[in-house]
Design a protein around this motif. Structure first.
Motif, PDB file in Angstrom:
ATOM      1  N   ASN A 282       0.795  -1.219   0.000  1.00  0.00           N
ATOM      2  CA  ASN A 282       0.000   0.000   0.000  1.00  0.00           C
ATOM      3  C   ASN A 282       0.832   1.276   0.000  1.00  0.00           C
ATOM      4  OD1 ASN A 282      -3.122  -0.600   0.454  1.00  0.00           O
ATOM      5  ND2 ASN A 282      -1.964  -2.151   1.560  1.00  0.00           N
ATOM      6  N   ILE A 283       2.138   1.163   0.251  1.00  0.00           N
ATOM      7  CA  ILE A 283       2.973   2.365   0.254  1.00  0.00           C
ATOM      8  C   ILE A 283       3.774   2.512  -1.035  1.00  0.00           C
ATOM      9  CG2 ILE A 283       5.157   1.502   1.196  1.00  0.00           C
ATOM     10  CD1 ILE A 283       5.114   3.886   3.128  1.00  0.00           C
ATOM     11  N   VAL A 284       3.765   1.476  -1.878  1.00  0.00           N
ATOM     12  CA  VAL A 284       4.593   1.510  -3.081  1.00  0.00           C
ATOM     13  C   VAL A 284       4.150   2.611  -4.037  1.00  0.00           C
ATOM     14  CG1 VAL A 284       3.187  -0.185  -4.313  1.00  0.00           C
ATOM     15  CG2 VAL A 284       5.610   0.067  -4.878  1.00  0.00           C
ATOM     16  N   TRP A 285       2.855   2.927  -4.056  1.00  0.00           N
ATOM     17  CA  TRP A 285       2.375   3.957  -4.978  1.00  0.00           C
ATOM     18  C   TRP A 285       2.744   5.362  -4.518  1.00  0.00           C
ATOM     19  CZ3 TRP A 285      -1.018   7.493  -2.852  1.00  0.00           C
ATOM     20  CH2 TRP A 285      -1.649   7.118  -1.658  1.00  0.00           C
ATOM     21  N   LEU A 286       3.278   5.500  -3.295  1.00  0.00           N
ATOM     22  CA  LEU A 286       3.713   6.827  -2.835  1.00  0.00           C
ATOM     23  C   LEU A 286       4.920   7.334  -3.619  1.00  0.00           C
ATOM     24  CD1 LEU A 286       3.409   6.831   1.067  1.00  0.00           C
ATOM     25  CD2 LEU A 286       2.146   8.206  -0.585  1.00  0.00           C
ATOM     26  N   THR A 287       5.743   6.435  -4.150  1.00  0.00           N
ATOM     27  CA  THR A 287       6.943   6.859  -4.883  1.00  0.00           C
ATOM     28  C   THR A 287       6.594   7.666  -6.128  1.00  0.00           C
ATOM     29  OG1 THR A 287       8.180   4.962  -4.041  1.00  0.00           O
ATOM     30  CG2 THR A 287       9.053   6.065  -6.000  1.00  0.00           C
ATOM     31  N   THR A 289       3.839   9.169  -6.775  1.00  0.00           N
ATOM     32  CA  THR A 289       3.110  10.362  -6.335  1.00  0.00           C
ATOM     33  C   THR A 289       4.075  11.431  -5.837  1.00  0.00           C
ATOM     34  OG1 THR A 289       1.232   8.970  -5.691  1.00  0.00           O
ATOM     35  CG2 THR A 289       1.315  11.197  -4.786  1.00  0.00           C
ATOM     36  N   THR A 290       5.089  11.017  -5.086  1.00  0.00           N
ATOM     37  CA  THR A 290       6.086  11.968  -4.573  1.00  0.00           C
ATOM     38  C   THR A 290       6.869  12.603  -5.721  1.00  0.00           C
ATOM     39  OG1 THR A 290       6.299  10.670  -2.538  1.00  0.00           O
ATOM     40  CG2 THR A 290       8.067  12.231  -3.045  1.00  0.00           C
ATOM     41  N   ILE A 291       7.218  11.820  -6.711  1.00  0.00           N
ATOM     42  CA  ILE A 291       7.939  12.354  -7.876  1.00  0.00           C
ATOM     43  C   ILE A 291       7.099  13.407  -8.590  1.00  0.00           C
ATOM     44  CG2 ILE A 291       8.883  11.764 -10.141  1.00  0.00           C
ATOM     45  CD1 ILE A 291       9.689   9.062  -8.990  1.00  0.00           C
ATOM     46  N   TYR A 292       5.802  13.133  -8.750  1.00  0.00           N
ATOM     47  CA  TYR A 292       4.919  14.107  -9.410  1.00  0.00           C
ATOM     48  C   TYR A 292       4.831  15.392  -8.596  1.00  0.00           C
ATOM     49  CZ  TYR A 292       0.690  16.232 -11.269  1.00  0.00           C
ATOM     50  OH  TYR A 292      -0.210  17.119 -11.796  1.00  0.00           O
ATOM     51  N   ILE A 293       4.698  15.266  -7.272  1.00  0.00           N
ATOM     52  CA  ILE A 293       4.624  16.461  -6.419  1.00  0.00           C
ATOM     53  C   ILE A 293       5.898  17.276  -6.532  1.00  0.00           C
ATOM     54  CG2 ILE A 293       4.546  17.229  -4.021  1.00  0.00           C
ATOM     55  CD1 ILE A 293       2.609  14.971  -3.439  1.00  0.00           C
ATOM     56  N   VAL A 294       7.048  16.617  -6.550  1.00  0.00           N
ATOM     57  CA  VAL A 294       8.326  17.323  -6.687  1.00  0.00           C
ATOM     58  C   VAL A 294       8.391  18.071  -8.016  1.00  0.00           C
ATOM     59  CG1 VAL A 294      10.814  17.003  -6.940  1.00  0.00           C
ATOM     60  CG2 VAL A 294       9.579  15.793  -5.132  1.00  0.00           C
ATOM     61  N   LEU A 295       7.936  17.452  -9.096  1.00  0.00           N
ATOM     62  CA  LEU A 295       7.943  18.113 -10.405  1.00  0.00           C
ATOM     63  C   LEU A 295       7.049  19.355 -10.404  1.00  0.00           C
ATOM     64  CD1 LEU A 295       7.814  15.040 -12.825  1.00  0.00           C
ATOM     65  CD2 LEU A 295       9.762  16.553 -12.386  1.00  0.00           C
ATOM     66  N   VAL A 296       5.869  19.248  -9.770  1.00  0.00           N
ATOM     67  CA  VAL A 296       4.960  20.395  -9.721  1.00  0.00           C
ATOM     68  C   VAL A 296       5.557  21.515  -8.891  1.00  0.00           C
ATOM     69  CG1 VAL A 296       2.698  21.176  -8.928  1.00  0.00           C
ATOM     70  CG2 VAL A 296       2.915  18.978 -10.094  1.00  0.00           C
ATOM     71  N   LEU A 297       6.149  21.184  -7.744  1.00  0.00           N
ATOM     72  CA  LEU A 297       6.757  22.209  -6.902  1.00  0.00           C
ATOM     73  C   LEU A 297       7.930  22.889  -7.617  1.00  0.00           C
ATOM     74  CD1 LEU A 297       6.730  20.448  -3.414  1.00  0.00           C
ATOM     75  CD2 LEU A 297       5.294  22.358  -4.162  1.00  0.00           C
ATOM     76  N   THR A 298       8.708  22.108  -8.363  1.00  0.00           N
ATOM     77  CA  THR A 298       9.827  22.686  -9.114  1.00  0.00           C
ATOM     78  C   THR A 298       9.307  23.642 -10.182  1.00  0.00           C
ATOM     79  OG1 THR A 298      11.135  20.695  -8.745  1.00  0.00           O
ATOM     80  CG2 THR A 298      11.838  22.158 -10.528  1.00  0.00           C
ATOM     81  N   ALA A 329       0.049  16.101   3.003  1.00  0.00           N
ATOM     82  CA  ALA A 329      -0.517  14.890   2.396  1.00  0.00           C
ATOM     83  C   ALA A 329       0.295  13.626   2.688  1.00  0.00           C
ATOM     84  CB  ALA A 329      -0.705  15.091   0.894  1.00  0.00           C
ATOM     85  N   PRO A 330       1.628  13.613   2.437  1.00  0.00           N
ATOM     86  CA  PRO A 330       2.369  12.383   2.732  1.00  0.00           C
ATOM     87  C   PRO A 330       2.284  11.976   4.204  1.00  0.00           C
ATOM     88  CG  PRO A 330       3.668  13.834   1.334  1.00  0.00           C
ATOM     89  CD  PRO A 330       2.490  14.621   1.797  1.00  0.00           C
ATOM     90  N   PHE A 331       2.347  12.972   5.080  1.00  0.00           N
ATOM     91  CA  PHE A 331       2.236  12.665   6.503  1.00  0.00           C
ATOM     92  C   PHE A 331       0.863  12.077   6.823  1.00  0.00           C
ATOM     93  CE2 PHE A 331       0.928  14.021  10.772  1.00  0.00           C
ATOM     94  CZ  PHE A 331       1.907  13.386  11.542  1.00  0.00           C
ATOM     95  N   GLY A 332      -0.188  12.653   6.220  1.00  0.00           N
ATOM     96  CA  GLY A 332      -1.538  12.142   6.453  1.00  0.00           C
ATOM     97  C   GLY A 332      -1.721  10.726   5.925  1.00  0.00           C
TER      98      GLY A 332
END
Length: 372
Positions: A282-287, A289-298, A329-332
């Motif tokens: 259940n945590i594998v899909w966080l990777t 998602t995190t990459i997408y968030i980093v791209l948006v923030l950049t 979100a990641p913390f939640g």
């Protein structure tokens, strides 16, 4: 025997010889009942095995157990010489009641059609995993396709005559299961895959299988040539998505109506055998998602550095909101996973305590009843 419960094949099959049909021509190219100029009588005993594949021990389902009605009772010896034991065995072996209960929603997990043959399952990238329970037969998840090995007794006419045709429910389940193998194994390539994966015994040759397939389908098709109308609800469908069946089972049993204990957590088939596998899956899909968030923030950071966007109030507000979201979100999500794990642990602990208390009370009652 009920008039609607016919044995799906005659004692002697008047079918064409494979050599007359021609090499390489699949069985389904001949219509049910069609014969060639040379016919041969084949006894049903040629399809049977020297010994039926009855299990050494047998555990019937305790449906009266309100705590968890689908759990098996204690193991006991199966005595094939006892008709009552065999009838109970066939009832449990062929039972698909758990799937039948979900019939109003099965269209969400599969289509009303025969399953695809084994060679097409390989094309789809699925590997066969053997199961000995009918309710998981022809369900798939990820790259796994669960198939129950064809029981020897399904090819025994005396078993059909003496047991399977006595009960309409058992009969419908047995006929549906038998015809599912006809859909899985249509060509010689399918038979080879079935042999290699243990779906069919290697003693079942192509000539035997082609003849009995045509006999079964020819005797049990309806007037419009369809496969499924005379079967129970489960076998009206081919392959079913196990992931969707799990969610259907959770939602169907969660509500004001009575439900089986633990189904909201476990679903139809509990695929997690330890807490580590649950957390990992259940945590594998966080990777990603995190990459997408980093791209948006950049991209937002680059936008705030331009003259056109740095003073834009709307863009600044969106950037601020997404930044806060990226922090929370990641913390939640991790908190939710940990809370779910805690719930599963407590639920399993309470279930274990309840079962132990129940079994201890039953032992006490047995001792008081027997006076020892």
């Amino acid at each position: 025997m009920s008039p609607d419960c016919r044995i799906p094949f005659p004692e002697h099959l008047s079918l064409d010889d494979e050599a007359d049909r021609g090499p390489g021509i699949p069985a389904e190219t001949l219509m049910p009942g069609q014969t060639t100029k040379h016919q041969s009588q084949v006894s049903i005993s040629s399809f049977s095995q020297p010994g039926l594949d009855y299990p050494a021990v047998f555990a019937s389902t305790n449906r009266d157990d309100k705590l968890q009605p689908n759990q098996p009772k204690n193991l006991s010896l199966l005595q094939p010489s006892q008709p009552s034991d065999l009838q109970a065995f066939f009832r449990e072996e062929l039972d698909v009641e758990r799937v039948d209960k979900l019939d109003p929603f099965l269209w969400l997990a599969g289509q009303k059609r025969q399953c695809r043959p084994l060679h097409q399952q390989q094309i789809a990238g699925r590997r066969v995993v053997l199961v000995e329970t009918c309710h998981l037969h022809l369900m798939w998840i990820d790259t796994r396709l669960f198939i129950k090995p064809c029981p020897d007794f399904l090819l025994q006419q005396d078993v059909w005559r003496d047991y399977l045709t006595k009960d309409p429910v058992i009969y419908d389940s047995a006929l549906g299961l038998l015809r599912s193998y006809m859909a899985l194994v249509r060509r010689k390539s399918d038979l080879k895959i079935a042999h290699d994966n243990g779906v069919l015994s290697r003693s079942v040759t192509w000539s035997h299988w082609a003849k009995i397939s045509r006999a079964v389908l020819g005797m049990s098709n309806d007037n419009e040539g369809r496969w499924w109308p005379t079967h129970n609800k489960r076998y009206q469908y081919g392959e079913l998505r196990l992931g969707r069946i799990n969610w259907i089972h959770r939602l169907y049993f969660w509500g004001p109506s009575p439900r089986e204990s633990g189904q909201l957590q476990r679903g139809f088939f509990h695929d997690y055998h330890d807490y580590g596998s649950f957390f990992q899956r259940n945590i594998v899909w966080l990777t990603p998602t995190t990459i997408y968030i980093v791209l948006v923030l950049t991209a937002m950071q680059v936008g705030l550095g331009t003259d056109r966007l740095k003073d834009d109030k709307i863009f600044n507000a969106v950037s601020f909101g997404f930044t806060v979201f990226a922090i929370i979100a990641p913390f939640g999500i991790i908190t939710l996973l940990v809370a779910t794990l805690a719930f599963k642990f407590i639920d399993n602990l309470l279930y274990t305590l309840q079962r132990n208390t129940r079994e201890r009370n039953n032992r006490v009652k047995d001792v008081e009843k027997n006076g020892t």
